[in-house]
Design an enzyme around this catalytic site. Sequence first.
Site, PDB file in Angstrom:
ATOM      1  N   ALA A   1      54.039  35.051 104.798  1.00 30.83           N
ATOM      2  CA  ALA A   1      52.706  34.568 104.413  1.00 30.83           C
ATOM      3  C   ALA A   1      52.784  33.134 103.892  1.00 30.83           C
ATOM      4  O   ALA A   1      52.133  32.769 102.929  1.00 30.83           O
ATOM      5  CB  ALA A   1      52.066  35.496 103.376  1.00 30.83           C
ATOM      6  N   GLY A   2      53.622  32.326 104.561  1.00 32.31           N
ATOM      7  CA  GLY A   2      53.873  30.960 104.113  1.00 32.31           C
ATOM      8  C   GLY A   2      53.116  29.911 104.905  1.00 32.31           C
ATOM      9  O   GLY A   2      53.261  28.719 104.653  1.00 32.31           O
TER      10      GLY A   2
ATOM     11  N   GLY B   1      55.747  32.985 110.558  1.00 31.35           N
ATOM     12  CA  GLY B   1      56.994  33.757 110.627  1.00 31.35           C
ATOM     13  C   GLY B   1      56.807  35.117 111.278  1.00 31.35           C
ATOM     14  O   GLY B   1      57.617  35.537 112.115  1.00 31.35           O
TER      15      GLY B   1
ATOM     16  N   ASP C   1      48.783  33.203 116.619  1.00 36.97           N
ATOM     17  CA  ASP C   1      49.906  32.266 116.631  1.00 36.97           C
ATOM     18  C   ASP C   1      51.094  32.764 117.461  1.00 36.97           C
ATOM     19  O   ASP C   1      52.086  32.055 117.612  1.00 36.97           O
ATOM     20  CB  ASP C   1      50.409  32.019 115.199  1.00 36.97           C
ATOM     21  CG  ASP C   1      49.426  31.183 114.387  1.00 36.97           C
ATOM     22  OD1 ASP C   1      48.581  30.496 114.992  1.00 36.97           O
ATOM     23  OD2 ASP C   1      49.514  31.231 113.141  1.00 36.97           O
TER      24      ASP C   1
ATOM     25  N   LYS D   1      56.385  27.360 112.872  1.00 43.34           N
ATOM     26  CA  LYS D   1      55.592  26.208 113.337  1.00 43.34           C
ATOM     27  C   LYS D   1      54.973  25.460 112.165  1.00 43.34           C
ATOM     28  O   LYS D   1      54.804  26.000 111.063  1.00 43.34           O
ATOM     29  CB  LYS D   1      54.484  26.666 114.292  1.00 43.34           C
ATOM     30  CG  LYS D   1      53.562  27.791 113.781  1.00 43.34           C
ATOM     31  CD  LYS D   1      52.389  27.350 112.952  1.00 43.34           C
ATOM     32  CE  LYS D   1      51.630  28.516 112.338  1.00 43.34           C
ATOM     33  NZ  LYS D   1      50.655  28.153 111.328  1.00 43.34           N
TER      34      LYS D   1
END
Length: 311
Positions: free
Chosen positions: A105-106, A110, A145, A17
């Site tokens: 951790a972007g 994910g 999330d 997202k």
Amino acid sequence: MTSPAASKVVHARAPGKINVFLKVGARLDDGYHDVATAYQAVSLAENVRASAADDFSVHFSGPIDTSDLVTDGSNLAIKAATLLARKTGYRGGVHLEIEKNVPIAGGMGGGSADAAATLLACDTLWGTELSREDLLELATQLGSDVPFAFTGGTAIGTGRGDQLSPALAKGQFQWVLALADFGMSTPEVYSELDRHRERHRQDIFPAQLQPQVDTNVLQALRAGDPHMLAEVLHNDLQAPALHLEPELAEVIELGEEHGALAGMVSGSGPTVAFLAADLDSALELQIVLSAARLRVVRAQGPVHGARIIGD
Ligand code: ATP
């Protein structure tokens, strides 16, 4: 409940997202913050293949370096599978093969996508057949999330981001994503935001307790107009993320100088998301950023949430 055939593999996919708008409320007594966010699910997605096993295991493949990722019970996919087993009384296990495309951790959710796809894959594999509402309830228990990775599309998230209401959206937005070769811890970025707000107490308005999504964002999404959306992209976590990793500011500048309508840190970073006017400008921008030795992928949104794929 039917028992799964030994060789059956169930393939589920769930999207990463982009928070096209993210406002963070004041720090609450429990240390958390309420947020108001507009989520868009994008075509950079996780593929989870589940097969029957006696215990719980996960193996990662794909373009993302997963060598540092835990594969024990603290992995979000294993957590999702064990939660579903516990909730339904299912006594077997599962082996999960995850093709990871969303950076770790972007700031693109994910891990949450892994959890959402795993819930759906295991529910199908095990024949536990929970209702959509029950699966969403489990998703909420797994992380803020995860419900959005489950529902996908375009949605407004409030509370911790997990209280979702769908938003109207038209057309497809074209994104170019500059991936970093490091991750950023979401709690650390929130702590830096608190420090930032403390440092600039004199100059900035105090954060609201219950922030809201700007109506111009909803209008831009409804119109499907990237130029309008570019004007109102907003992320309260960008300033603290740039404070922690100043070189991200150069990445944003580079993209904006080379045709992006706007660039911003995605979620808690470090991925930088650039909104392009159309597919041609996205392709051009991808070439420029790749030439600058950045790791770049393109994505479109919105796309749907977690679903079973017939291989
Ligand atoms: P968000 O945008 O939702 O804050 P993110 O995209 O920044 O999340 P994720 O990749 O979802 O971050 O993962 C955050 C942390 O969770 C990672 O640092 C990682 O150690 C841990 N983790 C546990 N399981 C997974 C998983 N299956 N995939 C990725 N990270 C996982």
